[in-house]
Scaffold this motif. Structure first.
Motif, mmCIF file in Angstrom:
data_model
loop_
_atom_site.group_PDB
_atom_site.id
_atom_site.type_symbol
_atom_site.label_atom_id
_atom_site.label_comp_id
_atom_site.label_asym_id
_atom_site.label_seq_id
_atom_site.Cartn_x
_atom_site.Cartn_y
_atom_site.Cartn_z
ATOM 1 N N VAL A 188 0.864 -1.183 0.000
ATOM 2 C CA VAL A 188 0.000 0.000 0.000
ATOM 3 C C VAL A 188 0.903 1.237 0.000
ATOM 4 O O VAL A 188 1.668 1.429 0.941
ATOM 5 C CB VAL A 188 -0.938 0.026 1.223
ATOM 6 N N PRO A 189 0.833 2.077 -1.031
ATOM 7 C CA PRO A 189 1.690 3.264 -1.068
ATOM 8 C C PRO A 189 1.247 4.298 -0.031
ATOM 9 O O PRO A 189 0.061 4.576 0.108
ATOM 10 C CB PRO A 189 1.494 3.800 -2.490
ATOM 11 N N LEU A 190 2.215 4.852 0.691
ATOM 12 C CA LEU A 190 1.915 5.882 1.691
ATOM 13 C C LEU A 190 2.800 7.092 1.464
ATOM 14 O O LEU A 190 4.020 6.963 1.373
ATOM 15 C CB LEU A 190 2.177 5.363 3.108
ATOM 16 N N ALA A 191 2.193 8.258 1.414
ATOM 17 C CA ALA A 191 2.939 9.514 1.387
ATOM 18 C C ALA A 191 2.971 10.138 2.777
ATOM 19 O O ALA A 191 3.872 10.897 3.105
ATOM 20 C CB ALA A 191 2.322 10.481 0.386
ATOM 21 N N GLY A 192 1.980 9.819 3.607
ATOM 22 C CA GLY A 192 1.922 10.374 4.952
ATOM 23 C C GLY A 192 0.942 9.626 5.826
ATOM 24 O O GLY A 192 -0.003 8.999 5.329
ATOM 25 N N VAL A 193 1.201 9.679 7.128
ATOM 26 C CA VAL A 193 0.335 9.048 8.130
ATOM 27 C C VAL A 193 0.226 9.999 9.315
ATOM 28 O O VAL A 193 1.224 10.566 9.754
ATOM 29 C CB VAL A 193 0.903 7.693 8.625
ATOM 30 N N ALA A 194 -0.985 10.170 9.834
ATOM 31 C CA ALA A 194 -1.202 10.900 11.083
ATOM 32 C C ALA A 194 -2.128 10.065 11.952
ATOM 33 O O ALA A 194 -3.119 9.515 11.466
ATOM 34 C CB ALA A 194 -1.820 12.265 10.829
ATOM 35 N N VAL A 195 -1.767 9.954 13.214
ATOM 36 C CA VAL A 195 -2.582 9.191 14.165
ATOM 37 C C VAL A 195 -2.899 10.094 15.352
ATOM 38 O O VAL A 195 -1.999 10.711 15.924
ATOM 39 C CB VAL A 195 -1.850 7.919 14.653
ATOM 40 N N THR A 196 -4.179 10.179 15.685
ATOM 41 C CA THR A 196 -4.598 10.872 16.898
ATOM 42 C C THR A 196 -5.007 9.824 17.918
ATOM 43 O O THR A 196 -5.501 8.750 17.554
ATOM 44 C CB THR A 196 -5.780 11.822 16.625
ATOM 45 N N ALA A 197 -4.780 10.130 19.178
ATOM 46 C CA ALA A 197 -5.198 9.231 20.254
ATOM 47 C C ALA A 197 -5.670 10.081 21.421
ATOM 48 O O ALA A 197 -5.129 11.156 21.683
ATOM 49 C CB ALA A 197 -4.059 8.313 20.690
ATOM 50 N N ASP A 198 -6.691 9.601 22.105
ATOM 51 C CA ASP A 198 -7.251 10.352 23.212
ATOM 52 C C ASP A 198 -7.957 9.374 24.149
ATOM 53 O O ASP A 198 -8.159 8.204 23.819
ATOM 54 C CB ASP A 198 -8.241 11.405 22.703
ATOM 55 N N GLY A 199 -8.333 9.855 25.284
ATOM 56 C CA GLY A 199 -9.043 9.056 26.274
ATOM 57 C C GLY A 199 -9.133 9.845 27.569
ATOM 58 O O GLY A 199 -8.664 10.979 27.650
ATOM 59 N N GLY A 200 -9.700 9.213 28.561
ATOM 60 C CA GLY A 200 -9.863 9.889 29.837
ATOM 61 C C GLY A 200 -9.427 9.017 30.989
ATOM 62 O O GLY A 200 -8.964 7.893 30.806
#
Length: 131
Positions: A66-78
């Motif tokens: 799978v070609p990727l030019a960029g990746v961003a991951v957000t994570a959150d919780g409490g």
């Protein structure tokens, strides 16, 4: 993703690398990863998830073609009143020209193999050791 809490974080690389954050070297990208914020323990815990998912997304994309030019991951919780996590949720944004079915498969595989989310889902005993 819902409105971020005080513990929400983002890790980005490639074309989705943001302009601010802690710069970390990364085996899959020349410019590395930017991760932010990292000013309290809740954010650092969530960054562990985000960085793991980001790294594994690059690794598995290469394996699956799978070609990727960029990746961003957000994570959150409490956290509850006893500072137990109430859960962590993450989202992945990709800059890819990959086929939508390939991309869906990539997300499934990463969710199965990402080590930090797997460890947290299984539970972990954390203890102080003697110096």
């Amino acid at each position: 993703m819902a409105d971020p809490s005080p513990y929400g974080v983002r890790a980005g690389a490639g074309t989705l690398r943001s302009g601010e954050g802690v710069a970390l070297p990364h085996a899959w990208t020349d410019a590395g990863v930017l991760a932010a914020p990292a000013s309290n323990g809740g954010q650092v815990l969530h960054l562990a998830v985000a960085l793991c998912v980001l790294n594994d997304t690059y690794r598995e994309a290469a394996r699956l073609g799978v070609p990727l030019a960029g990746v961003a991951v957000t994570a959150d919780g409490g956290f509850d009143d006893a500072w137990r996590s109430t859960g962590i949720h993450y989202g992945v944004e990709l800059d890819t020209s990959g086929d939508p079915d390939q991309v869906a498969r990539l997300h499934e595989v990463v969710d199965e193999v990402a080590e930090i989310p797997r460890a947290l889902r299984a539970g972990a005993d954390v203890r102080r050791s003697a110096p």
